[in-house]
Design a protein around this motif. Structure first.
Motif, PDB file in Angstrom:
ATOM      1  N   TRP A   1      21.737  41.326  53.541  1.00 17.07           N
ATOM      2  CA  TRP A   1      22.590  41.908  54.794  1.00 17.07           C
ATOM      3  C   TRP A   1      22.172  41.319  56.092  1.00 17.07           C
ATOM      4  CZ3 TRP A   1      22.026  44.003  50.046  1.00 17.07           C
ATOM      5  CH2 TRP A   1      23.281  44.701  49.580  1.00 17.07           C
ATOM      6  N   VAL A   2      22.797  40.848  56.890  1.00 19.93           N
ATOM      7  CA  VAL A   2      22.509  40.141  57.940  1.00 19.93           C
ATOM      8  C   VAL A   2      22.959  40.942  59.089  1.00 19.93           C
ATOM      9  CG1 VAL A   2      23.014  38.032  59.227  1.00 19.93           C
ATOM     10  CG2 VAL A   2      22.726  38.128  56.887  1.00 19.93           C
ATOM     11  N   ARG A   3      21.977  41.223  60.090  1.00 15.25           N
ATOM     12  CA  ARG A   3      22.398  41.920  61.395  1.00 15.25           C
ATOM     13  C   ARG A   3      22.138  41.060  62.627  1.00 15.25           C
ATOM     14  NH1 ARG A   3      22.688  47.313  62.492  1.00 15.25           N
ATOM     15  NH2 ARG A   3      21.522  47.620  60.632  1.00 15.25           N
ATOM     16  N   GLY A   4      23.119  40.699  63.491  1.00 18.62           N
ATOM     17  CA  GLY A   4      22.864  39.830  64.378  1.00 18.62           C
ATOM     18  C   GLY A   4      22.484  40.860  65.860  1.00 18.62           C
ATOM     19  N   ALA A   5      22.648  40.260  66.930  1.00 24.66           N
ATOM     20  CA  ALA A   5      22.517  40.878  68.225  1.00 24.66           C
ATOM     21  C   ALA A   5      23.264  42.313  68.480  1.00 24.66           C
ATOM     22  CB  ALA A   5      22.519  40.117  69.371  1.00 24.66           C
ATOM     23  N   ALA A   6      24.445  42.223  67.871  1.00 27.61           N
ATOM     24  CA  ALA A   6      25.466  43.533  68.054  1.00 27.61           C
ATOM     25  C   ALA A   6      26.013  43.895  66.760  1.00 27.61           C
ATOM     26  CB  ALA A   6      26.322  43.123  69.191  1.00 27.61           C
ATOM     27  N   GLY A   7      26.595  45.076  66.553  1.00 28.52           N
ATOM     28  CA  GLY A   7      27.390  45.268  65.648  1.00 28.52           C
ATOM     29  C   GLY A   7      26.398  45.766  64.226  1.00 28.52           C
ATOM     30  N   PRO A   8      27.185  46.196  63.188  1.00 29.03           N
ATOM     31  CA  PRO A   8      26.462  46.639  62.108  1.00 29.03           C
ATOM     32  C   PRO A   8      26.024  45.491  61.133  1.00 29.03           C
ATOM     33  CG  PRO A   8      28.664  47.097  61.647  1.00 29.03           C
ATOM     34  CD  PRO A   8      28.713  46.525  63.370  1.00 29.03           C
ATOM     35  N   ALA A   9      25.067  45.494  60.337  1.00 29.61           N
ATOM     36  CA  ALA A   9      24.517  44.554  59.308  1.00 29.61           C
ATOM     37  C   ALA A   9      25.955  44.293  58.365  1.00 29.61           C
ATOM     38  CB  ALA A   9      23.377  45.026  58.471  1.00 29.61           C
ATOM     39  N   ARG A  10      26.079  43.057  57.991  1.00 31.98           N
ATOM     40  CA  ARG A  10      27.268  42.804  56.821  1.00 31.98           C
ATOM     41  C   ARG A  10      26.486  42.077  55.911  1.00 31.98           C
ATOM     42  NH1 ARG A  10      31.494  39.127  59.479  1.00 31.98           N
ATOM     43  NH2 ARG A  10      31.616  40.832  61.021  1.00 31.98           N
ATOM     44  N   ALA A  11      26.961  42.511  54.653  1.00 33.09           N
ATOM     45  CA  ALA A  11      26.504  41.976  53.310  1.00 33.09           C
ATOM     46  C   ALA A  11      27.116  40.413  53.212  1.00 33.09           C
ATOM     47  CB  ALA A  11      26.860  42.895  52.103  1.00 33.09           C
ATOM     48  N   LEU A  12      26.541  39.175  52.842  1.00 31.40           N
ATOM     49  CA  LEU A  12      26.861  38.057  52.713  1.00 31.40           C
ATOM     50  C   LEU A  12      26.362  37.718  51.554  1.00 31.40           C
ATOM     51  CD1 LEU A  12      26.364  36.836  56.266  1.00 31.40           C
ATOM     52  CD2 LEU A  12      28.583  37.729  55.263  1.00 31.40           C
ATOM     53  N   TRP A  13      27.209  36.640  50.624  1.00 26.11           N
ATOM     54  CA  TRP A  13      26.469  35.896  49.529  1.00 26.11           C
ATOM     55  C   TRP A  13      25.836  34.883  49.969  1.00 26.11           C
ATOM     56  CZ3 TRP A  13      27.841  31.366  47.784  1.00 26.11           C
ATOM     57  CH2 TRP A  13      29.058  30.610  48.067  1.00 26.11           C
ATOM     58  N   HIS A  14      24.962  34.414  49.385  1.00 31.25           N
ATOM     59  CA  HIS A  14      23.883  33.334  49.774  1.00 31.25           C
ATOM     60  C   HIS A  14      23.373  32.562  48.483  1.00 31.25           C
ATOM     61  CE1 HIS A  14      20.985  36.017  48.681  1.00 31.25           C
ATOM     62  NE2 HIS A  14      20.213  35.134  48.849  1.00 31.25           N
ATOM     63  N   VAL A  15      22.585  31.506  48.711  1.00 28.11           N
ATOM     64  CA  VAL A  15      21.626  30.950  47.662  1.00 28.11           C
ATOM     65  C   VAL A  15      20.552  30.663  48.694  1.00 28.11           C
ATOM     66  CG1 VAL A  15      23.448  29.937  46.435  1.00 28.11           C
ATOM     67  CG2 VAL A  15      22.516  28.486  48.105  1.00 28.11           C
ATOM     68  N   TRP A  16      19.297  30.972  47.849  1.00 30.66           N
ATOM     69  CA  TRP A  16      17.979  30.535  48.540  1.00 30.66           C
ATOM     70  C   TRP A  16      17.732  28.976  48.092  1.00 30.66           C
ATOM     71  CZ3 TRP A  16      14.963  32.742  51.935  1.00 30.66           C
ATOM     72  CH2 TRP A  16      13.832  32.379  52.132  1.00 30.66           C
ATOM     73  N   HIS A  17      17.841  27.996  49.252  1.00 30.20           N
ATOM     74  CA  HIS A  17      17.568  26.649  49.096  1.00 30.20           C
ATOM     75  C   HIS A  17      16.383  26.092  49.856  1.00 30.20           C
ATOM     76  CE1 HIS A  17      18.443  22.564  48.102  1.00 30.20           C
ATOM     77  NE2 HIS A  17      18.717  22.319  49.201  1.00 30.20           N
ATOM     78  N   ASP A  18      15.623  25.399  49.460  1.00 32.49           N
ATOM     79  CA  ASP A  18      14.564  24.791  50.376  1.00 32.49           C
ATOM     80  C   ASP A  18      13.888  25.652  51.539  1.00 32.49           C
ATOM     81  OD1 ASP A  18      12.974  22.538  50.686  1.00 32.49           O
ATOM     82  OD2 ASP A  18      14.574  21.654  52.145  1.00 32.49           O
TER      83      ASP A  18
END
Length: 183
Positions: free
Chosen positions: A27-44
């Motif tokens: 879940w990513v939350r920027g400076a404004a707005g609600p957090a959003r679920a995003l798919w990702h990979v952990w790399h390096d």
């Protein structure tokens, strides 16, 4: 820095990495707005993700999150076992330039995790043209972790949508439900 501070920083780093590797969503939350679920990979040493700059693209939308190059966001990862919040950490956002060595390595990892891509053979070319590939690198100690969780709920009201609007129950519904039980 004291030995205890260094030890906690290493534990935070290990927790962030392990939690992000095991979880398919962050879940990513920027400076404004609600957090959003995003798919990702952990790399390096970072969470890498791909998305469309605006709504209606072929990938997850990144608009409205403040994911600009050089920004700082908050990333929250849930526990794979219990499903609750496990760790939250500040992350520095860096957009990778299409075609570069680092971009290519991230795209190779992302391609392997992209489910149901309509253009699996040429997905890298489409991402270079239409999408942004970002690295979210930990930029400090974990703000939340076991032993350092907030007391409040953190529940947020759902985002407005026509799908959540309640309408009156149709007058014939109770009669239809009773009829279904008899047969």
């Amino acid at each position: 820095m004291t030995e205890e501070t260094v030890s906690q920083a290493l534990l935070d780093q290990a927790l962030i990495e392990e939690a992000a590797k095991k979880s398919g969503l962050i879940w990513v939350r920027g400076a404004a707005g609600p957090a959003r679920a995003l798919w990702h990979v952990w790399h390096d040493g970072a969470a890498c993700l791909v998305g469309s700059p605006g709504p209606g693209g072929g990938e997850q939308p990144l608009d409205g999150l403040g994911l600009t190059d050089g920004a700082t966001v908050t990333v929250t990862v849930r526990s794979k076992d219990k499903g609750g919040r496990l760790v939250a950490w500040p992350a520095a956002v860096r957009e990778l330039a299409p075609g570069g060595e680092e971009w290519q390595a991230a795209v190779e990892e992302l391609k392997g995790k992209r489910l149901n891509a309509p253009d699996a053979d040429t997905i890298g070319e489409r991402w270079a043209r239409e999408c942004r590939v970002l690295r979210l690198t930990p930029a400090g100690a974990a703000a939340q972790r076991p032993g350092l969780m907030p007391d409040g709920s953190h529940a947020a009201p759902p985002v407005g949508s026509p799908a959540t609007t309640r309408r009156p129950v149709p007058a014939a519904l109770p009669k239809l439900l009773r009829r279904g039980r008899k047969g």
